[in-house]
Write a protein that holds these residues in place. Structure first.
Motif, PDB file in Angstrom:
ATOM      1  N   SER A  19       0.767  -1.309   0.034  1.00 21.37           N
ATOM      2  CA  SER A  19       0.078   0.109   0.050  1.00 21.37           C
ATOM      3  C   SER A  19       0.932   1.122   0.137  1.00 21.37           C
ATOM      4  CB  SER A  19      -0.907   0.044   1.126  1.00 21.37           C
ATOM      5  OG  SER A  19      -0.344   0.692   2.341  1.00 21.37           O
ATOM      6  N   GLY A  20      -0.180   2.321  -0.027  1.00 19.87           N
ATOM      7  CA  GLY A  20       0.693   3.636   0.076  1.00 19.87           C
ATOM      8  C   GLY A  20       0.717   4.021   1.567  1.00 19.87           C
ATOM      9  N   PHE A  21       0.716   3.275   2.344  1.00 16.56           N
ATOM     10  CA  PHE A  21       0.868   3.382   3.786  1.00 16.56           C
ATOM     11  C   PHE A  21       2.352   4.435   3.912  1.00 16.56           C
ATOM     12  CE2 PHE A  21       2.976   1.555   7.635  1.00 16.56           C
ATOM     13  CZ  PHE A  21       2.066   2.244   8.584  1.00 16.56           C
ATOM     14  N   ALA A  22       1.991   5.459   4.735  1.00 19.07           N
ATOM     15  CA  ALA A  22       2.968   6.279   4.860  1.00 19.07           C
ATOM     16  C   ALA A  22       4.287   5.849   5.840  1.00 19.07           C
ATOM     17  CB  ALA A  22       2.667   7.545   5.510  1.00 19.07           C
ATOM     18  N   ALA A  23       4.989   4.962   5.356  1.00 19.52           N
ATOM     19  CA  ALA A  23       6.032   4.059   6.130  1.00 19.52           C
ATOM     20  C   ALA A  23       7.088   5.182   6.136  1.00 19.52           C
ATOM     21  CB  ALA A  23       6.512   3.149   5.196  1.00 19.52           C
ATOM     22  N   SER A  24       7.593   5.168   7.620  1.00 20.37           N
ATOM     23  CA  SER A  24       8.900   5.869   7.585  1.00 20.37           C
ATOM     24  C   SER A  24      10.101   5.100   7.193  1.00 20.37           C
ATOM     25  CB  SER A  24       9.104   6.043   9.193  1.00 20.37           C
ATOM     26  OG  SER A  24       9.162   4.976   9.865  1.00 20.37           O
ATOM     27  N   ALA A  25      11.261   5.714   7.158  1.00 24.64           N
ATOM     28  CA  ALA A  25      12.383   5.144   6.589  1.00 24.64           C
ATOM     29  C   ALA A  25      12.712   3.849   7.759  1.00 24.64           C
ATOM     30  CB  ALA A  25      13.519   5.975   6.491  1.00 24.64           C
ATOM     31  N   ALA A  26      13.520   2.993   7.172  1.00 28.14           N
ATOM     32  CA  ALA A  26      13.732   1.958   8.162  1.00 28.14           C
ATOM     33  C   ALA A  26      14.820   2.388   8.834  1.00 28.14           C
ATOM     34  CB  ALA A  26      14.470   0.715   7.176  1.00 28.14           C
ATOM     35  N   PRO A  27      14.788   2.017  10.257  1.00 23.55           N
ATOM     36  CA  PRO A  27      15.988   2.319  11.219  1.00 23.55           C
ATOM     37  C   PRO A  27      17.399   1.970  10.700  1.00 23.55           C
ATOM     38  CG  PRO A  27      14.734   0.719  11.987  1.00 23.55           C
ATOM     39  CD  PRO A  27      14.092   0.756  10.700  1.00 23.55           C
ATOM     40  N   ALA A  28      18.320   2.640  11.147  1.00 25.43           N
ATOM     41  CA  ALA A  28      19.673   2.250  10.914  1.00 25.43           C
ATOM     42  C   ALA A  28      19.955   1.041  11.574  1.00 25.43           C
ATOM     43  CB  ALA A  28      20.572   3.385  11.092  1.00 25.43           C
ATOM     44  N   ASN A  29      21.015   0.410  11.272  1.00 28.31           N
ATOM     45  CA  ASN A  29      21.571  -0.756  12.122  1.00 28.31           C
ATOM     46  C   ASN A  29      21.764  -0.480  13.672  1.00 28.31           C
ATOM     47  OD1 ASN A  29      21.315  -2.304   9.865  1.00 28.31           O
ATOM     48  ND2 ASN A  29      23.573  -2.455   9.382  1.00 28.31           N
ATOM     49  N   GLY A  30      22.498   0.648  13.931  1.00 26.82           N
ATOM     50  CA  GLY A  30      22.916   1.136  15.296  1.00 26.82           C
ATOM     51  C   GLY A  30      21.297   1.500  16.003  1.00 26.82           C
ATOM     52  N   GLU A  31      20.317   1.858  15.384  1.00 30.17           N
ATOM     53  CA  GLU A  31      19.135   2.136  16.055  1.00 30.17           C
ATOM     54  C   GLU A  31      18.320   0.797  16.352  1.00 30.17           C
ATOM     55  OE1 GLU A  31      17.568   4.769  13.063  1.00 30.17           O
ATOM     56  OE2 GLU A  31      17.941   6.271  14.240  1.00 30.17           O
ATOM     57  N   GLY A  50       8.191  -1.477  -4.513  1.00 26.68           N
ATOM     58  CA  GLY A  50       7.090  -0.034  -4.309  1.00 26.68           C
ATOM     59  C   GLY A  50       6.122  -0.069  -5.254  1.00 26.68           C
ATOM     60  N   ASP A  51       5.700   1.042  -5.350  1.00 33.48           N
ATOM     61  CA  ASP A  51       4.553   1.348  -6.327  1.00 33.48           C
ATOM     62  C   ASP A  51       3.435   0.631  -6.037  1.00 33.48           C
ATOM     63  OD1 ASP A  51       3.667   0.790 -10.227  1.00 33.48           O
ATOM     64  OD2 ASP A  51       2.960   2.167  -8.617  1.00 33.48           O
ATOM     65  N   LEU A  52       2.922   1.019  -4.918  1.00 38.23           N
ATOM     66  CA  LEU A  52       1.979   0.145  -4.042  1.00 38.23           C
ATOM     67  C   LEU A  52       0.550   0.925  -3.760  1.00 38.23           C
ATOM     68  CD1 LEU A  52       4.702  -0.558  -1.320  1.00 38.23           C
ATOM     69  CD2 LEU A  52       4.217  -1.832  -3.363  1.00 38.23           C
ATOM     70  N   THR A  53      -0.375   0.094  -3.632  1.00 40.19           N
ATOM     71  CA  THR A  53      -1.619   0.536  -3.501  1.00 40.19           C
ATOM     72  C   THR A  53      -2.159   0.995  -2.020  1.00 40.19           C
ATOM     73  OG1 THR A  53      -2.705  -1.685  -2.776  1.00 40.19           O
ATOM     74  CG2 THR A  53      -2.457  -1.142  -5.291  1.00 40.19           C
ATOM     75  N   GLY A  54      -3.371   1.435  -1.661  1.00 39.70           N
ATOM     76  CA  GLY A  54      -3.460   2.107  -0.451  1.00 39.70           C
ATOM     77  C   GLY A  54      -4.073   1.257   0.528  1.00 39.70           C
ATOM     78  N   TYR A  55      -4.298  -0.141   0.461  1.00 38.99           N
ATOM     79  CA  TYR A  55      -5.065  -1.037   1.088  1.00 38.99           C
ATOM     80  C   TYR A  55      -4.335  -1.326   2.343  1.00 38.99           C
ATOM     81  CZ  TYR A  55      -3.514  -5.733   0.065  1.00 38.99           C
ATOM     82  OH  TYR A  55      -2.645  -6.754  -0.078  1.00 38.99           O
ATOM     83  N   LEU A  56      -3.032  -1.542   2.143  1.00 35.30           N
ATOM     84  CA  LEU A  56      -2.185  -2.356   3.367  1.00 35.30           C
ATOM     85  C   LEU A  56      -2.023  -1.300   4.492  1.00 35.30           C
ATOM     86  CD1 LEU A  56      -0.968  -4.805   3.981  1.00 35.30           C
ATOM     87  CD2 LEU A  56       1.316  -4.007   3.388  1.00 35.30           C
ATOM     88  N   GLY A  57      -1.930   0.109   4.039  1.00 34.69           N
ATOM     89  CA  GLY A  57      -1.923   0.796   5.347  1.00 34.69           C
ATOM     90  C   GLY A  57      -2.992   0.680   6.311  1.00 34.69           C
ATOM     91  N   PRO A  58      -4.151   0.709   6.105  1.00 35.66           N
ATOM     92  CA  PRO A  58      -5.226   0.207   7.257  1.00 35.66           C
ATOM     93  C   PRO A  58      -5.048  -0.934   7.847  1.00 35.66           C
ATOM     94  CG  PRO A  58      -6.266   1.607   5.393  1.00 35.66           C
ATOM     95  CD  PRO A  58      -5.006   1.128   4.892  1.00 35.66           C
ATOM     96  N   VAL A  59      -4.416  -1.929   7.050  1.00 33.28           N
ATOM     97  CA  VAL A  59      -4.332  -3.066   7.626  1.00 33.28           C
ATOM     98  C   VAL A  59      -3.047  -3.317   8.557  1.00 33.28           C
ATOM     99  CG1 VAL A  59      -3.345  -5.717   6.803  1.00 33.28           C
ATOM    100  CG2 VAL A  59      -4.917  -4.671   5.581  1.00 33.28           C
ATOM    101  N   LEU A  60      -1.821  -2.489   8.127  1.00 31.49           N
ATOM    102  CA  LEU A  60      -0.668  -2.614   9.076  1.00 31.49           C
ATOM    103  C   LEU A  60      -1.111  -1.712  10.274  1.00 31.49           C
ATOM    104  CD1 LEU A  60       2.076  -2.252   6.715  1.00 31.49           C
ATOM    105  CD2 LEU A  60       1.205  -4.454   7.794  1.00 31.49           C
ATOM    106  N   GLU A  61      -1.956  -0.705  10.074  1.00 34.85           N
ATOM    107  CA  GLU A  61      -2.470   0.207  11.203  1.00 34.85           C
ATOM    108  C   GLU A  61      -3.127  -0.584  12.289  1.00 34.85           C
ATOM    109  OE1 GLU A  61      -4.300   3.430   9.413  1.00 34.85           O
ATOM    110  OE2 GLU A  61      -2.600   4.400   8.749  1.00 34.85           O
TER     111      GLU A  61
END
Length: 428
Positions: A19-31, A50-61
């Motif tokens: 989805s177009g879930f507004a994902a933050s960048a993955a944490p760095a290894n140290g984090e 990438g190039d993803l739809t909008g349905y997984l956002g609510p699923v992951l939320e």
């Protein structure tokens, strides 16, 4: 993941698989040490193309709301399947470790498992008996489960119902019927006979494998250790495609088609028959389509009856370096549960892996192609399994394209392919 990108381009409202879930960048290894717990539970990252739809956002939320200590962050990789695979492999090697759960193309499972990049999974942890049986095979390697099917796919034959009706013909069930109708009916209406995805890329590997499988043959056996392509069935399958171009019922321009070019040709009313993935149904039914309400979809034909499609789709795997593997396995169980799988279809317009959904009357009314798709999936087979799948695919597509372009006879092409695959198999 190519099938996912094709779906994305073909459907404006319903693009690909995640989805177009507004994902933050993955944490760095140290984090990543923050929140690490010794019980295998904690926060995770889910990596996908990438190039993803909008349905997984609510699923992951929904998951994050119910599991505040095991939140999942979606990491969107490039649109290109090759780039996605390369970035995943870089992370999976020692020194990586950003990704915990990976949404991988079904063709990558054997490669990733053989390299030790993904962890084996317990079969009884997941309701595999509830899935369409063939899809489970795409998630195994050497008898072990290394991933869980998430989305499936199978090639189908789209046909101009209006033109066949006017000719008093039924959709073809055999190659001979397809060839005869493509040669005789299509010219009456000024359209091309038949097309698939014949540009030398992964789509041609799929189309070639379908032709070989439908004729009763194989490309590789024994998890890639045995070359099986030097057979009469392989010569018949590649010969069928090459003959189509030679005799004109496969238009020569189809040698440059990928999913979208072929879908557009059918949708514009330029083809009688098209082999494509189910996503093409929605595009051909939409506004602006010249064939909306005038076409249907059936399983692919074969030499003597229904043929064999190649399974597409994606599987969910746990990285061998996952910080919290218990949480990762629970997330996979959640994403492959019936509720989310229903949303895969209704909101993502992609074929789910849960068998019961294909018989749901309300879903069949909404997606009329489901019965034919179910039949196609049940008769389908995985692409050739090999730890060197990328090299295998390149060899298949190059040889098949030369045969279709009339640069080599089908007999010579099969001999050449057998030799190239034998050289690849020796690299194990």
């Amino acid at each position: 993941m190519r099938w996912m990108r094709a779906a994305g381009r073909g459907l404006l409202a319903v693009a690909v698989v995640l989805s177009g879930f507004a994902a933050s960048a993955a944490p760095a290894n140290g984090e990543r040490t923050a929140g690490v717990r010794g019980d295998g539970r904690g926060p995770m990252t889910l990596a996908t193309a990438g190039d993803l739809t909008g349905y997984l956002g609510p699923v992951l939320e929904g998951w994050n709301r119910d599991h505040p200590g095991e939140r999942v962050t979606l990491v969107e990789l490039p649109d290109s399947a090759d780039e996605t695979r390369a970035q995943m492999i870089t992370d999976l090697r020692p020194g990586g470790g950003r990704f915990d759960v990976l949404n991988i193309d079904v063709a990558w499972t054997s490669e990733f498992a053989a390299a030790g990049w993904i962890a084996p999974l317990e079969r009884d942890r997941f309701p595999l008996e509830s899935f369409l049986p063939p899809v489970v095979d795409t998630a195994t390697y050497e008898g072990k489960l290394y991933a869980v099917p998430y989305v499936t796919n199978a090639g189908m034959l789209f046909y101009r119902k209006d033109l066949l009706d006017r000719a008093g013909a039924r959709p073809p069930r055999t190659w001979a019927e397809l060839e005869r109708q493509a040669r005789t009916i299509a010219p009456r209406y000024g359209v091309g006979g038949y097309a698939g995805q014949f540009l030398p890329y992964e789509g041609l590997t799929v189309n070639t494998a379908e032709a070989v499988y439908s004729a009763g043959g194989a490309i590789l056996g024994d998890e890639g250790e045995r070359v099986a392509v030097d057979s009469a069935a392989a010569r018949a399958g590649i010969g069928f495609l090459a003959r189509g171009v030679r005799d004109g019922w496969i238009p020569r321009e189809a040698l440059a088609y990928k999913e979208e070019e072929s879908r557009q040709a059918f949708q514009d009313g330029r083809l009688l028959f098209l082999r494509n993935w189910p996503y093409a149904y929605a595009g051909a039914s939409g506004a602006g389509s010249k064939v909306a309400g005038k076409f249907g979809a059936v399983p692919l034909p074969g030499p003597d009856g229904p043929g064999t499609s190649v399974l597409g789709g994606s599987n969910l795997a746990v990285s061998a370096q996952a910080r919290h593997p218990r949480s990762a396995r629970d997330l996979i169980a959640y994403l492959t549960g019936e509720e989310v799988q229903r949303r895969v279809l209704t909101e993502g317009a992609l074929p789910p892996v849960r068998a019961a959904l294909y018989r749901d009357p309300a879903l069949v009314r909404q997606f009329p192609y489901l019965p034919a798709l179910r039949a196609s999936v049940l008769a389908a087979a995985p692409r050739p399994k090999s730890p060197h799948y990328e090299q295998v695919s390149l060899a298949v597509q190059a040889v098949a394209h030369d045969a279709m372009a009339q640069h080599q006879t089908p007999e010579a092409a099969v001999r050449r392919l057998a030799g190239e695959l034998a050289a690849i198999a020796r690299r194990r």
